[in-house]
Design an enzyme around this catalytic site. Sequence first.
Site, PDB file in Angstrom:
ATOM      1  N   VAL A  53      -3.650   0.527  -2.840  1.00 24.11           N
ATOM      2  CA  VAL A  53      -4.160  -0.381  -3.439  1.00 24.11           C
ATOM      3  C   VAL A  53      -5.255  -1.373  -1.620  1.00 24.11           C
ATOM      4  CG1 VAL A  53      -5.013  -3.274  -3.574  1.00 24.11           C
ATOM      5  CG2 VAL A  53      -2.640  -1.717  -5.011  1.00 24.11           C
ATOM      6  N   CYS A  54      -4.327  -1.311  -0.609  1.00 23.95           N
ATOM      7  CA  CYS A  54      -5.211  -1.615   0.296  1.00 23.95           C
ATOM      8  C   CYS A  54      -5.850  -0.426   1.268  1.00 23.95           C
ATOM      9  CB  CYS A  54      -3.741  -2.104   1.911  1.00 23.95           C
ATOM     10  SG  CYS A  54      -2.991  -3.287   1.514  1.00 23.95           S
ATOM     11  N   GLY A  55      -5.370   0.320   0.834  1.00 22.09           N
ATOM     12  CA  GLY A  55      -6.106   1.641   1.465  1.00 22.09           C
ATOM     13  C   GLY A  55      -7.795   1.298   0.758  1.00 22.09           C
TER      14      GLY A  55
END
Length: 201
Positions: A53-55
Amino acid sequence: MADTSTAPDSILEAGTTAPDFTLKATPDQSLSLSELKGNPVVLVFYPADWSQVCGDELAVFNQSLPLLQEYGAVLLGISVDSAWSHQAFKESRKLGYDLLADYNPKGAVSKEYGAYDEQAGCSKRALFVVDADGVISWSYLSPMAINPGVNGVLDALEALDRELAQLGVELHLAAVPEAALCAAPAEPRSAPSCPMRPRRS
């Protein structure tokens, strides 16, 4: 750096002066928020490098860099990962902006912004838009598992842009002598046109 023992329970809201900080942007270089005064700054707090999700979130911001730069905004990602992890992650994802290491003491800056999850031991997924004077103009806390996207940030920058344009008009009128305002020509004149940015979805 402020005392994190009195860190807020929720993220800092609009109208709050953004706490200054100095964090590692690379293993041997640091960056301070105060260095960027005069430009809007977008702070993207996120839980961890290498998570999906962060990527995805950071990739969306990377794709939106040209739009952010139209407003003169500086984009910064912040997590508790080390500068070495950030460097490898940034190179791997070909990110065009700095990732700052809120690493030692762990989460100190995140705590100042109310964006630290004590149980998870990482930064929350939070967004802040800081205006050119160093005041938070917009903030948003997203659930950990949800990519908040960039639209809220763009809307906040657009609102800042409108406020500055309005302030410029007011300052201009304040500088015009009263006699000049009374001596307006009989024929009405159209206001100077300003280029409009395309509406962003």
